[in-house]
Design an enzyme around this catalytic site. Structure first.
Site, mmCIF file in Angstrom:
data_model
loop_
_atom_site.group_PDB
_atom_site.id
_atom_site.type_symbol
_atom_site.label_atom_id
_atom_site.label_comp_id
_atom_site.label_asym_id
_atom_site.label_seq_id
_atom_site.Cartn_x
_atom_site.Cartn_y
_atom_site.Cartn_z
ATOM 1 N N SER A 31 0.847 -1.155 0.004
ATOM 2 C CA SER A 31 0.163 0.067 -0.020
ATOM 3 C C SER A 31 0.774 1.198 -0.055
ATOM 4 C CB SER A 31 -1.123 0.025 1.189
ATOM 5 O OG SER A 31 -2.015 1.134 1.010
ATOM 6 N N ASP B 207 -10.057 -3.832 -5.480
ATOM 7 C CA ASP B 207 -9.390 -2.636 -4.689
ATOM 8 C C ASP B 207 -9.108 -1.685 -5.326
ATOM 9 O OD1 ASP B 207 -7.322 -1.234 -3.392
ATOM 10 O OD2 ASP B 207 -5.608 -2.698 -4.008
ATOM 11 N N HIS C 146 -8.132 -4.818 -1.057
ATOM 12 C CA HIS C 146 -6.985 -3.858 -0.379
ATOM 13 C C HIS C 146 -6.960 -4.488 0.851
ATOM 14 C CE1 HIS C 146 -3.955 -0.824 -0.470
ATOM 15 N NE2 HIS C 146 -4.295 -0.702 0.886
#
Length: 399
Positions: free
Chosen positions: A189, A343, A373
């Site tokens: 991320s 995501d 995600h």
């Protein structure tokens, strides 16, 4: 009696809202994820509400609760865990106890959390670092970079960069018994963003004699230009990362001025004179057809020049690695990228895969069709174990 019934009705509606999550039809562990997500949604919602009222910044509220999920640097039968500083940056180091006649691999790991949350002590990052160190017989360094809202870009980038430069010093490598030709960087991320940005800058640093062998980016966030990519549209309200929350993370990364967040929400934050930059994230030409799914490309509406002048980090390649030109990308090391179908950051990763391949970089891409995600943070899910095994398998073969 009427007041009691009204209260129960309101409580029931709020309870159902916190528990219910719109999930894709192909997700096989929906109920398990729903119950795991319920307290997270409740905590996040309350934190954002307190932030809206001006009581406390939502990050500070969330970090209070996250503190209960942190674990001390405890060694076990497989790994020695210590905390120290690399070039004044706090890190947690995982050294496998296994005796070996050959030098060990080295991996710098950069945690996610929107540049504002979590850290090396978060239970899942601690678990992943232990697992990586033991499985790969590698020394893993997990970086605790400075966080928003106290610190903004480029503080986070500088911390990771400085920690990596310290890590690859010859005396440090000798201290930990690391092979200088088997060093990599990984992150998820926002950590994937920092890992990608640091890797780009590292290849041209004249002071660095030891180069990275690999980079591994797990559902990375990579661009600030277009907040209406197909994945942003299709997955705007899916867990764990919604479109509005990602835009808040981006805005807070640069400033506490909420005018930037508002402009990004309407996708009107890039001025006309800089519209040529959209070539780097033009999904109509760079995304495979199956991910476009009938979406029609529309050039973002031009915004005010003042925002970019006020917050130049928006267009800084150290914040948005997808803005790097092909000459910069060409020199990147062997790369591994994980993307998830459900995501909002899916297309960031897909665009980077396409651009790296066009630049001649050796890229391995794993796309998780039923993924979402942050899935590596969710214990007790089969999809988490499966994805983690794919990640470790690639590292084992290539680092």
């Amino acid at each position: 009696m009427k007041k009691k019934a009204t209260f129960l009705l309101i409580a029931g509606v709020l309870g159902a809202w916190f528990i219910y999550i719109p999930l894709p039809a192909n997700f096989e562990e929906s109920w398990k994820l729903t119950w795991i997500m319920a307290p997270i949604r409740a905590t996040t919602g309350l934190a954002l509400f307190a932030d809206y009222l001006g009581i406390i910044h939502f990050v500070n509220s969330l970090m209070f609760f996250i503190g209960f999920l942190e674990v001390p640097p405890t060694s076990d039968e497989n790994v020695i865990v210590t905390e120290t500083f690399f070039n004044s940056v706090p890190v947690r180091v995982y050294v496998p106890k296994r005796k070996s006649e050959i030098l060990k691999k080295g991996l710098l790991y950069v945690h996610g959390g929107g540049w504002c949350l979590l850290g090396a002590a978060f239970y899942n990052y601690d678990y992943l670092s232990r697992s990586t160190a033991h499985s790969l017989d590698a020394v893993v360094v997990s970086v605790n970079y400075r966080l928003v809202p106290k610190y903004h870009f480029p503080s986070q980038f500088e911390d990771v960069y400085n920690a990596l430069k310290w890590f690859v010093r010859q005396d440090v490598l000798e201290e930990y018994g690391i092979d200088s030709e088997r060093i990599g960087i990984a992150g998820d991320s926002a950590g994937g963003n920092l890992a990608a940005a640091v890797t780009q800058q590292f290849i041209d640093d004249p002071d660095v004699k030891i180069k990275l062998k690999i980079q591994a980016l797990i559902y990375p966030v990579l661009q600030t230009l277009d907040m209406n990519l197909p994945s942003y549209q299709d997955n705007a309200d899916l867990p764990f990362l919604t479109r509005s929350l990602m835009i808040r993370f981006w805005s807070d990364y640069f400033t506490t001025d909420r005018s930037l967040e508002k402009a990004m929400l309407f996708n009107q934050h890039i001025p006309m004179e800089l519209s040529h930059l959209f070539q780097f994230v033009n999904w109509s030409s760079l995304l495979p057809e199956r991910f476009v799914k009938g979406h029609i490309y529309r050039h973002p509406i031009p915004g005010s020049s003042e925002l970019v002048k006020k917050y130049p980090g928006l267009l800084d390649v150290r914040a948005a690695p997808l803005l790097a030109d092909e000459s910069k990308l060409h020199g990147l090391p062997l790369t591994y990228i994980i993307t998830c179908q459900h995501d909002i950051l899916r297309d960031d990763g897909l665009l980077y895969v396409a651009r790296l391949q066009n630049a001649g970089v050796n890229v391995t891409h794993d796309h998780i069709e039923d993924g979402f995600h942050g899935l590596l943070a969710y214990m007790w899910l089969e999809i988490k174990d499966r994805t983690e095994n794919q990640y470790l398998s690639w590292l084992r073969q290539n680092l």
